[in-house]
Design a protein around this motif. Structure first.
Motif, PDB file in Angstrom:
ATOM      1  N   ARG A 184       9.294   5.515   8.010  1.00 18.30           N
ATOM      2  CA  ARG A 184       8.908   5.502   6.431  1.00 18.30           C
ATOM      3  C   ARG A 184       8.709   3.897   6.162  1.00 18.30           C
ATOM      4  O   ARG A 184       9.681   3.283   6.448  1.00 18.30           O
ATOM      5  CB  ARG A 184       9.642   6.127   5.608  1.00 18.30           C
ATOM      6  CG  ARG A 184       9.403   5.833   4.060  1.00 18.30           C
ATOM      7  CD  ARG A 184      10.112   6.962   3.095  1.00 18.30           C
ATOM      8  NE  ARG A 184      11.433   6.670   3.121  1.00 18.30           N
ATOM      9  CZ  ARG A 184      12.402   7.327   2.899  1.00 18.30           C
ATOM     10  NH1 ARG A 184      12.091   8.495   1.924  1.00 18.30           N
ATOM     11  NH2 ARG A 184      13.601   7.013   2.664  1.00 18.30           N
ATOM     12  N   ASP A 185       7.505   3.617   5.714  1.00 21.77           N
ATOM     13  CA  ASP A 185       7.577   2.289   5.098  1.00 21.77           C
ATOM     14  C   ASP A 185       8.103   1.951   3.940  1.00 21.77           C
ATOM     15  O   ASP A 185       7.772   2.494   2.867  1.00 21.77           O
ATOM     16  CB  ASP A 185       5.966   2.000   4.968  1.00 21.77           C
ATOM     17  CG  ASP A 185       5.462   0.557   4.762  1.00 21.77           C
ATOM     18  OD1 ASP A 185       6.517  -0.212   4.146  1.00 21.77           O
ATOM     19  OD2 ASP A 185       4.278   0.313   4.887  1.00 21.77           O
ATOM     20  N   PRO A 186       8.908   1.053   3.600  1.00 24.08           N
ATOM     21  CA  PRO A 186       9.816   0.782   2.485  1.00 24.08           C
ATOM     22  C   PRO A 186       8.773   0.651   1.204  1.00 24.08           C
ATOM     23  O   PRO A 186       8.933   0.841   0.004  1.00 24.08           O
ATOM     24  CB  PRO A 186      10.648  -0.259   2.708  1.00 24.08           C
ATOM     25  CG  PRO A 186      10.955  -0.167   4.197  1.00 24.08           C
ATOM     26  CD  PRO A 186       9.453   0.326   4.798  1.00 24.08           C
ATOM     27  N   ALA A 187       7.545   0.022   1.599  1.00 19.90           N
ATOM     28  CA  ALA A 187       6.702  -0.583   0.393  1.00 19.90           C
ATOM     29  C   ALA A 187       6.312   0.943  -0.134  1.00 19.90           C
ATOM     30  O   ALA A 187       5.825   0.703  -1.125  1.00 19.90           O
ATOM     31  CB  ALA A 187       5.304  -1.116   1.039  1.00 19.90           C
ATOM     32  N   HIS A 188       6.186   1.972   0.490  1.00 17.84           N
ATOM     33  CA  HIS A 188       5.693   3.080  -0.142  1.00 17.84           C
ATOM     34  C   HIS A 188       6.757   3.938  -1.002  1.00 17.84           C
ATOM     35  O   HIS A 188       6.629   5.104  -1.487  1.00 17.84           O
ATOM     36  CB  HIS A 188       5.163   4.112   0.867  1.00 17.84           C
ATOM     37  CG  HIS A 188       3.934   3.573   1.599  1.00 17.84           C
ATOM     38  ND1 HIS A 188       2.702   3.347   0.782  1.00 17.84           N
ATOM     39  CD2 HIS A 188       3.765   3.060   2.960  1.00 17.84           C
ATOM     40  CE1 HIS A 188       1.885   2.822   1.504  1.00 17.84           C
ATOM     41  NE2 HIS A 188       2.421   2.747   2.667  1.00 17.84           N
TER      42      HIS A 188
END
Length: 109
Positions: free
Chosen positions: A4-8
């Motif tokens: 999972r991309d932390p930016a999302h």
């Protein structure tokens, strides 16, 4: 969630919060509580890393979960989380008072 991309994560937290509300509205209390708990956990992490951006969402999401827990007959859980939400609101009162609503000069504004 692997990869999972932390930016999302802020968008994910908002989507989970919406899903929890929809479950509750549909009468799926247990499902709504489970998703709301995950939402609070995610906002805790987000607020720990960037309180200016996420503490208000954490406070309101925790407060909403308190209400749902009380309705579900879980006063012990509700009370503990209410104390936590109170700390968040007190911190917001110091660090970001404008996020708590309009200033009034007393009753009636």
């Amino acid at each position: 969630m692997v990869g999972r991309d932390p930016a999302h994560e802020p968008a994910l937290a908002a989507a989970l919060n919406s899903l929890a509300n929809r479950y509750a509205t549909a009468g799926w209390r247990d499902e709504g509580l489970a998703v709301a708990r995950k939402t609070v956990e995610l906002y805790r992490r987000l607020a720990a890393n960037n309180p200016d951006a996420h503490l208000h969402s954490l406070a309101t999401t925790a407060h909403n979960l308190v209400t749902d827990l009380r309705k579900a007959g879980r006063p012990g859980e509700a009370h503990a989380l209410a104390r936590e939400a109170e700390r968040y609101y007190l911190e917001l009162g110091v660090t970001a008072p404008a996020s708590l609503g309009p200033k009034t000069d007393g009753p009636g504004g």
